[in-house]
Scaffold this motif. Structure first.
Motif, PDB file in Angstrom:
ATOM      1  N   ARG A 105      -5.314  -4.548  -4.393  1.00 32.43           N
ATOM      2  CA  ARG A 105      -5.372  -2.782  -4.416  1.00 32.43           C
ATOM      3  C   ARG A 105      -4.510  -2.614  -6.015  1.00 32.43           C
ATOM      4  O   ARG A 105      -3.525  -2.813  -6.727  1.00 32.43           O
ATOM      5  CB  ARG A 105      -3.806  -3.073  -3.674  1.00 32.43           C
ATOM      6  CG  ARG A 105      -3.706  -1.411  -3.193  1.00 32.43           C
ATOM      7  CD  ARG A 105      -2.285  -0.675  -3.158  1.00 32.43           C
ATOM      8  NE  ARG A 105      -2.577   0.354  -2.743  1.00 32.43           N
ATOM      9  CZ  ARG A 105      -2.131   1.336  -3.454  1.00 32.43           C
ATOM     10  NH1 ARG A 105      -1.034   2.105  -4.733  1.00 32.43           N
ATOM     11  NH2 ARG A 105      -1.765   2.667  -2.765  1.00 32.43           N
ATOM     12  N   SER A 134      -6.982   2.253   7.244  1.00 30.95           N
ATOM     13  CA  SER A 134      -8.775   2.011   6.257  1.00 30.95           C
ATOM     14  C   SER A 134      -8.857   1.193   5.332  1.00 30.95           C
ATOM     15  O   SER A 134     -10.340   0.545   5.542  1.00 30.95           O
ATOM     16  CB  SER A 134      -8.248   3.127   5.548  1.00 30.95           C
ATOM     17  OG  SER A 134      -8.525   4.899   6.229  1.00 30.95           O
ATOM     18  N   THR A 135      -7.710   0.202   4.799  1.00 29.29           N
ATOM     19  CA  THR A 135      -8.610  -0.845   3.715  1.00 29.29           C
ATOM     20  C   THR A 135      -9.252  -2.036   4.625  1.00 29.29           C
ATOM     21  O   THR A 135     -10.127  -2.744   4.451  1.00 29.29           O
ATOM     22  CB  THR A 135      -7.404  -1.530   2.846  1.00 29.29           C
ATOM     23  OG1 THR A 135      -7.112  -0.571   2.134  1.00 29.29           O
ATOM     24  CG2 THR A 135      -7.835  -2.554   2.529  1.00 29.29           C
ATOM     25  N   THR A 156       1.099  -1.299   0.195  1.00 35.14           N
ATOM     26  CA  THR A 156       0.239   0.353  -0.107  1.00 35.14           C
ATOM     27  C   THR A 156       1.250   1.507  -0.030  1.00 35.14           C
ATOM     28  O   THR A 156       2.375   1.638  -0.263  1.00 35.14           O
ATOM     29  CB  THR A 156      -0.605   0.082   1.261  1.00 35.14           C
ATOM     30  OG1 THR A 156      -0.222   0.170   2.482  1.00 35.14           O
ATOM     31  CG2 THR A 156      -1.708  -1.553   1.745  1.00 35.14           C
ATOM     32  N   LEU A 159     -12.403  -0.884   6.729  1.00 30.76           N
ATOM     33  CA  LEU A 159     -13.382  -0.558   5.492  1.00 30.76           C
ATOM     34  C   LEU A 159     -13.795  -1.925   5.032  1.00 30.76           C
ATOM     35  O   LEU A 159     -14.909  -2.315   4.389  1.00 30.76           O
ATOM     36  CB  LEU A 159     -13.252   0.134   4.550  1.00 30.76           C
ATOM     37  CG  LEU A 159     -13.087   1.493   4.662  1.00 30.76           C
ATOM     38  CD1 LEU A 159     -12.168   2.855   4.167  1.00 30.76           C
ATOM     39  CD2 LEU A 159     -14.239   2.143   5.955  1.00 30.76           C
ATOM     40  N   SER A 160     -13.156  -2.739   4.812  1.00 30.66           N
ATOM     41  CA  SER A 160     -12.681  -4.192   3.559  1.00 30.66           C
ATOM     42  C   SER A 160     -14.120  -5.065   4.719  1.00 30.66           C
ATOM     43  O   SER A 160     -14.561  -5.811   4.115  1.00 30.66           O
ATOM     44  CB  SER A 160     -11.252  -4.845   4.034  1.00 30.66           C
ATOM     45  OG  SER A 160     -12.252  -6.334   3.882  1.00 30.66           O
ATOM     46  N   GLU A 173      -3.172   4.046   5.010  1.00 33.86           N
ATOM     47  CA  GLU A 173      -3.963   3.299   3.717  1.00 33.86           C
ATOM     48  C   GLU A 173      -4.500   1.828   4.553  1.00 33.86           C
ATOM     49  O   GLU A 173      -5.093   1.198   3.938  1.00 33.86           O
ATOM     50  CB  GLU A 173      -3.756   3.210   2.461  1.00 33.86           C
ATOM     51  CG  GLU A 173      -4.477   2.389   1.064  1.00 33.86           C
ATOM     52  CD  GLU A 173      -3.986   2.626  -0.037  1.00 33.86           C
ATOM     53  OE1 GLU A 173      -3.642   1.260  -0.672  1.00 33.86           O
ATOM     54  OE2 GLU A 173      -2.339   3.212  -0.130  1.00 33.86           O
ATOM     55  N   PHE A 217     -10.079  -1.955  -0.863  1.00 39.37           N
ATOM     56  CA  PHE A 217     -10.116  -0.533  -1.436  1.00 39.37           C
ATOM     57  C   PHE A 217      -9.789   0.214  -1.975  1.00 39.37           C
ATOM     58  O   PHE A 217     -10.875   1.642  -2.403  1.00 39.37           O
ATOM     59  CB  PHE A 217      -9.042   0.215  -0.004  1.00 39.37           C
ATOM     60  CG  PHE A 217      -9.408   1.884   0.448  1.00 39.37           C
ATOM     61  CD1 PHE A 217     -10.531   2.098   1.128  1.00 39.37           C
ATOM     62  CD2 PHE A 217      -8.673   2.804   0.387  1.00 39.37           C
ATOM     63  CE1 PHE A 217     -10.178   3.483   0.769  1.00 39.37           C
ATOM     64  CE2 PHE A 217      -8.590   3.455   0.635  1.00 39.37           C
ATOM     65  CZ  PHE A 217      -9.616   4.698   1.021  1.00 39.37           C
ATOM     66  N   THR A 244     -19.428   6.349   4.936  1.00 42.04           N
ATOM     67  CA  THR A 244     -20.162   5.376   4.440  1.00 42.04           C
ATOM     68  C   THR A 244     -21.959   5.481   4.255  1.00 42.04           C
ATOM     69  O   THR A 244     -22.429   4.795   3.649  1.00 42.04           O
ATOM     70  CB  THR A 244     -20.291   4.172   5.672  1.00 42.04           C
ATOM     71  OG1 THR A 244     -20.755   4.760   6.743  1.00 42.04           O
ATOM     72  CG2 THR A 244     -18.492   3.737   6.034  1.00 42.04           C
ATOM     73  N   CYS A 293     -17.148  -4.680   5.027  1.00 37.13           N
ATOM     74  CA  CYS A 293     -18.335  -4.243   3.485  1.00 37.13           C
ATOM     75  C   CYS A 293     -18.461  -5.691   3.665  1.00 37.13           C
ATOM     76  O   CYS A 293     -19.290  -6.395   2.977  1.00 37.13           O
ATOM     77  CB  CYS A 293     -17.005  -3.542   2.548  1.00 37.13           C
ATOM     78  SG  CYS A 293     -17.170  -2.160   1.910  1.00 37.13           S
ATOM     79  N   TYR A 333     -12.401 -10.613   2.057  1.00 34.36           N
ATOM     80  CA  TYR A 333     -11.993  -9.214   1.728  1.00 34.36           C
ATOM     81  C   TYR A 333     -11.730  -8.284   0.642  1.00 34.36           C
ATOM     82  O   TYR A 333     -12.558  -8.854  -0.875  1.00 34.36           O
ATOM     83  CB  TYR A 333     -10.067  -9.261   1.460  1.00 34.36           C
ATOM     84  CG  TYR A 333      -9.363  -8.100   1.086  1.00 34.36           C
ATOM     85  CD1 TYR A 333      -8.756  -7.589   1.638  1.00 34.36           C
ATOM     86  CD2 TYR A 333      -9.032  -7.691  -0.238  1.00 34.36           C
ATOM     87  CE1 TYR A 333      -7.608  -6.054   2.066  1.00 34.36           C
ATOM     88  CE2 TYR A 333      -8.223  -6.809  -1.115  1.00 34.36           C
ATOM     89  CZ  TYR A 333      -7.578  -6.009   0.395  1.00 34.36           C
ATOM     90  OH  TYR A 333      -6.918  -4.745  -0.007  1.00 34.36           O
TER      91      TYR A 333
END
Length: 394
Positions: free
Chosen positions: A241, A81-82, A73, A85-86, A78, A230, A118, A89, A227
């Motif tokens: 990625r 956050s990935t 990354t 947020l993964s 990053e 992002f 979100t 989701c 997974y």
């Protein structure tokens, strides 16, 4: 004129580290002669792809992972956050996250702004810490619910160096069917990590904390962990990625990870001894100085010390005149001082929280540098306290 690095006593390694000369040397060919795209079909690009493969293996070896579990990354932020947020989701029906009150802003700010980002409501459990910066595992266990999507707890605190029992916490989370992420930016390269033996699903690291360049990070994704990318785009990182790889920095990170593995013993012996000498010298020679964080459960390079009745920024300005680099535990926002959220969570007295200084060492520091700081700091603090209306020497 830029300040010559040889004239600087650099004790701010938790902020960023010097790029090791060996790392620079390893990177240079990929900034000049070997400029092919690693995704290209021709041999010129293919040789770059082979170098990336070797770097990925070096990163994986340092943290006890498999190469295919490494996603490159741009930075630790990053990666954080990935991971978070993964999970959200992957489990859109789950709206609960467990983290701590002392997380780095990369996690703290994301959690605070999740609803806006979100467009959905989330519930955040902010685990408190004890006065020594440690966590209560039973309180953590009770915080987990069927609605919890992910736990995000840092491996080691960036301000105090306090180490959290993330391996045990990850197992507790798994026992409750919850994913576990750790921001290990400060821990990687300083303490042994073997992810093969843990239940950790996601781990973040950043190159510039272990003598690699800024602008390169890693997200470890345990094999089998659900997974969602992002950054979507090309097929890079096996579709995890998008974006052309930061080749030179990735190769530099690989070299830095090799060096970190070789230097691990020195970090936990010589560097720790220098840290302990610095602490002892300051605490014994400066009245009303106190150590923030658990005495033993800490990174070997980090000391956070509060000097009551003085401002951290004023201390740093005086240190800067002597070319000593460190960090303050308080931040200046809109002209008003706000103590560190980490120290506030630990209940550090207001008179001390503003005057906290973080000293963070590396393998490049020397005993002569530590002796110099021990010699100069008492007069800096004494002179500032003489100007303070709140200081009355006992």
């Amino acid at each position: 004129m830029p300040l010559d690095h040889e004239n600087v006593i650099y004790l701010d390694n938790n902020a960023t580290t010097r790029v090791a000369p060996e790392v620079v040397e390893t990177m240079l060919p990929y900034l000049s002669n070997y400029y092919g795209n690693p995704s290209s079909m021709h041999n010129f690009g293919g040789q770059v792809g082979a170098a990336l493969k070797d770097a990925r293996a070096s990163v994986a070896e340092l943290i006890g992972a498999a190469p295919e579990e490494i996603v490159f990354t741009s930075c630790g932020t990053e990666s954080d956050s990935t991971a978070i947020l993964s999970a959200l989701c992957t489990f859109p029906e789950k709206r609960h996250i467990v983290t701590t009150r002392v997380e780095h802003p990369a996690v703290k700010s994301l959690c605070e702004n999740l609803d806006t980002l979100t467009g959905r409501k989330h519930r955040i459990t902010w685990l408190p810490v004890e006065s020594d910066g440690t966590l209560d595992l039973e309180q953590f266990r009770q915080s987990l619910t069927e609605d919890t999507a992910i736990v995000s707890v840092m491996w080691a605190n960036n301000e105090t160096g306090v180490i959290f029992p993330v391996e045990e916490m990850a197992q507790i989370a798994h026992d409750h069917g919850v994913l576990f992420h750790t921001d290990a930016v400060q821990a990687v390269g300083k303490v042994p990590i073997n992810l093969k033996e843990t239940a950790i699903d996601f781990l973040s690291l950043s190159g510039h904390k272990l003598h690699a360049p800024k602008g390169i990070g890693v997200l470890y994704v345990k094999k089998g962990t659900p997974y969602v990318p992002f950054l979507n785009g090309g097929h890079q990182e096996n579709g995890r990625r998008g974006g052309t790889e930061n080749v030179a920095s990735i190769i530099g990170l690989g070299k830095a990870c090799q060096m970190a593995a070789a230097n691990m013993e020195e970090e936990n012996t010589r560097v720790k001894a220098l840290r302990d000498k610095l602490e002892k010298g300051l605490l014994e020679n400066i009245p009303k100085a106190l150590l923030n964080g658990h005495k033993d459960k800490r990174l070997p390079n980090t000391a956070n010390i509060s000097f009551e009745y003085v401002e951290g920024e004023a201390i740093l300005l005086h240190m800067n005149q002597l070319n000593i680099c460190a960090s303050s535990g308080s931040a200046c926002t809109s002209g008003s001082l706000e103590p560190s959220h980490v120290l506030r969570a630990m209940g550090v007295p207001f008179t001390a929280a503003h005057g906290s200084i973080r000293f963070s060492l590396s393998v490049y520091n020397t005993e002569q540098e530590v002796d110099f700081v021990i010699e100069k700091m008492p007069s800096i603090i004494a002179n500032l306290r003489a100007l303070s209306p709140f200081w009355e020497e006992e």
